[in-house]
Design a protein around this motif. Structure first.
Motif, short mmCIF file in Angstrom:
data_model
loop_
_atom_site.label_atom_id
_atom_site.label_comp_id
_atom_site.label_asym_id
_atom_site.label_seq_id
_atom_site.Cartn_x
_atom_site.Cartn_y
_atom_site.Cartn_z
N GLN A 12 0.83 -1.20 0.00
CA GLN A 12 0.00 0.00 0.00
C GLN A 12 0.86 1.26 0.00
OE1 GLN A 12 -2.45 -1.34 3.49
NE2 GLN A 12 -4.12 -0.49 2.30
N ILE A 16 0.86 4.11 -2.90
CA ILE A 16 0.53 5.50 -2.59
C ILE A 16 1.65 6.44 -3.01
CG2 ILE A 16 0.18 7.14 -0.69
CD1 ILE A 16 -1.38 4.89 0.75
N LEU A 19 1.32 7.05 -6.59
CA LEU A 19 0.21 7.96 -6.89
C LEU A 19 0.59 9.41 -6.59
CD1 LEU A 19 -2.72 5.80 -5.43
CD2 LEU A 19 -2.28 6.29 -7.84
N LEU A 120 -5.38 13.98 -0.81
CA LEU A 120 -4.88 12.82 -0.09
C LEU A 120 -5.71 12.54 1.13
CD1 LEU A 120 -1.94 11.30 -0.37
CD2 LEU A 120 -1.41 12.61 1.66
N GLN A 122 -8.70 13.85 1.97
CA GLN A 122 -10.09 14.30 1.94
C GLN A 122 -11.00 13.37 2.74
OE1 GLN A 122 -10.12 13.28 -2.48
NE2 GLN A 122 -12.30 13.50 -2.11
N ILE B 13 5.42 8.78 3.91
CA ILE B 13 5.24 7.63 3.02
C ILE B 13 6.51 7.33 2.26
CG2 ILE B 13 4.02 6.86 0.93
CD1 ILE B 13 1.99 6.92 2.98
N ILE B 131 -6.93 -0.44 11.30
CA ILE B 131 -7.23 0.99 11.11
C ILE B 131 -6.24 1.62 10.15
CG2 ILE B 131 -7.27 3.22 12.27
CD1 ILE B 131 -8.22 1.73 14.80
N LEU B 132 -4.97 1.33 10.37
CA LEU B 132 -3.93 1.89 9.50
C LEU B 132 -4.17 1.49 8.06
CD1 LEU B 132 -1.31 3.21 8.75
CD2 LEU B 132 -0.08 1.21 9.62
N SER B 133 -4.40 0.20 7.86
CA SER B 133 -4.60 -0.28 6.50
C SER B 133 -5.81 0.40 5.87
CB SER B 133 -4.76 -1.79 6.52
OG SER B 133 -4.76 -2.30 5.21
N TYR B 135 -6.93 3.39 6.54
CA TYR B 135 -6.53 4.74 6.17
C TYR B 135 -5.79 4.73 4.83
CZ TYR B 135 -7.57 6.87 10.75
OH TYR B 135 -8.18 7.35 11.87
N LEU B 136 -4.93 3.76 4.67
CA LEU B 136 -4.13 3.71 3.44
C LEU B 136 -5.01 3.41 2.23
CD1 LEU B 136 -0.92 1.92 4.78
CD2 LEU B 136 -1.33 4.36 4.47
N VAL B 137 -5.96 2.54 2.44
CA VAL B 137 -6.92 2.28 1.36
C VAL B 137 -7.67 3.57 1.02
CG1 VAL B 137 -9.08 1.12 0.78
CG2 VAL B 137 -7.24 -0.16 1.89
N LYS B 138 -8.06 4.27 2.06
CA LYS B 138 -8.79 5.53 1.86
C LYS B 138 -7.97 6.51 1.02
CE LYS B 138 -11.87 8.75 2.92
NZ LYS B 138 -12.39 9.14 1.60
N ILE B 139 -6.69 6.61 1.32
CA ILE B 139 -5.84 7.53 0.57
C ILE B 139 -5.78 7.13 -0.90
CG2 ILE B 139 -3.44 8.24 0.22
CD1 ILE B 139 -3.12 8.33 3.24
N GLN B 140 -5.62 5.84 -1.13
CA GLN B 140 -5.58 5.38 -2.52
C GLN B 140 -6.87 5.74 -3.24
OE1 GLN B 140 -4.01 1.28 -3.05
NE2 GLN B 140 -3.35 1.49 -0.93
N ASN B 142 -8.91 8.10 -2.52
CA ASN B 142 -8.97 9.55 -2.71
C ASN B 142 -8.29 9.96 -4.01
OD1 ASN B 142 -10.38 10.00 -0.37
ND2 ASN B 142 -8.59 10.58 0.84
#
Lengths: 151, 151
Positions: A12, A16, A19, A120, A122, B13, B131-133, B135-140, B142
């Motif tokens: 991940q 990222i 991206l 990033l 949002q 990152i 939770i971390l994972s 968040y990272l999915v969320k960023i991708q 986004n």
DNA sequence: AAATTATACTTTGATGTCAAACTAATGTCA
DNA sequence: TGACATTAGTTTGACATCAAAGTATAATTT
């Protein structure tokens, strides 16, 4: 199905980062900075923040080998974004300085940084961001402690 | 002090990715895989998981340009880790296959993956990791939604 | 079926990256 | 002060990476 790699945080992270870089290059192109890669952006941002720096300081800040920084800086010089100024106190070293041209890009640059952060992050609350950032710090610490290396 | 870049998640990152890569290269060297970079590891891991794949499939899975994958695979062939097998159903394409030598590295490789994950995530609860994972999915997401591109 | 278009892979050229060797200036220590 | 080591930056060589052009095969269209 092996249990190992899911959830795969290293992957991940890697995606990222890709991206982020794509976004930056695209946006920099839009404001007229051609032939620029993220590392160049890193250098400019660092100089916007800290003013003139020696190559060594730059190398440390952007975490790239000194020979890489030499190459990147010379490319930015060729493209008119940077100049070098001798360090009178130590003839071995030189300061890397922003040109007028570079400074005209300062504001758009910061805009891009800001809007990337907005995209990033949002739909994440301030709380979420803090938590995420703390996790990322934790990961960095985990590595540094493991290897007993300093930075 | 500008408000912009702190907490600077993109930078975090990027640093973490670098730490991950350094770790992997170091550990691969320890088990006797020399001249290997993370991308090579990516290829091998992917083949360990999925068995034989065409260059195109590999290229998609490791998210690198097909010409890059050609180069990487040919290097791994030269070093005895891979072979190519023609695809009888489509003469344009070829399967990338692991050699015996590569397979002897499978277990150590998975060990390295596992221990890296352990280090990376040490002192984090299952809940934290999830939770971390997320968040990272969320960023991708986004990013992908922003650019309206599919992957 | 022939022409066109699309696809899988390779090749080429440009460039970022690092490590190691090199150069020049500085620091140290005897 | 003079030998030795250290440091800042450059150069060189190797290689990952991508984009674009090239080649061969497959798919589609007329």
């Amino acid at each position: 199905m092996k249990k190992l790699l899911y959830c795969n945080i290293p992957k991940q992270i890697s995606v990222i980062r890709r991206l982020i870089n794509e976004y930056l290059v695209t946006e920099m192109n839009k404001i007229g900075m051609k032939n620029i890669v993220p590392s160049h952006g890193d250098i400019l941002i660092t100089l916007f923040h800290h003013g003139e720096l020696t190559l060594k300081q730059l190398s440390f800040k952007i975490r790239r080998d000194k020979s890489t920084v030499t190459a990147l800086v010379h490319k930015l010089i060729k493209n008119g974004y940077l100049t070098l100024r001798p360090n009178e106190e130590d003839k071995r070293s030189k300061y890397v300085c922003l040109t007028e041209k570079a400074n005209t890009f300062k504001e758009p640059f910061i805009s891009i940084s800001n809007s990337m952060n907005t995209i990033l992050l949002q739909d994440m609350s301030e709380e979420d961001k803090k938590i995420l950032s703390k996790y990322l710090v934790k990961i960095q610490e985990n590595f540094l402690h493991e290897g007993e290396k300093e930075d």
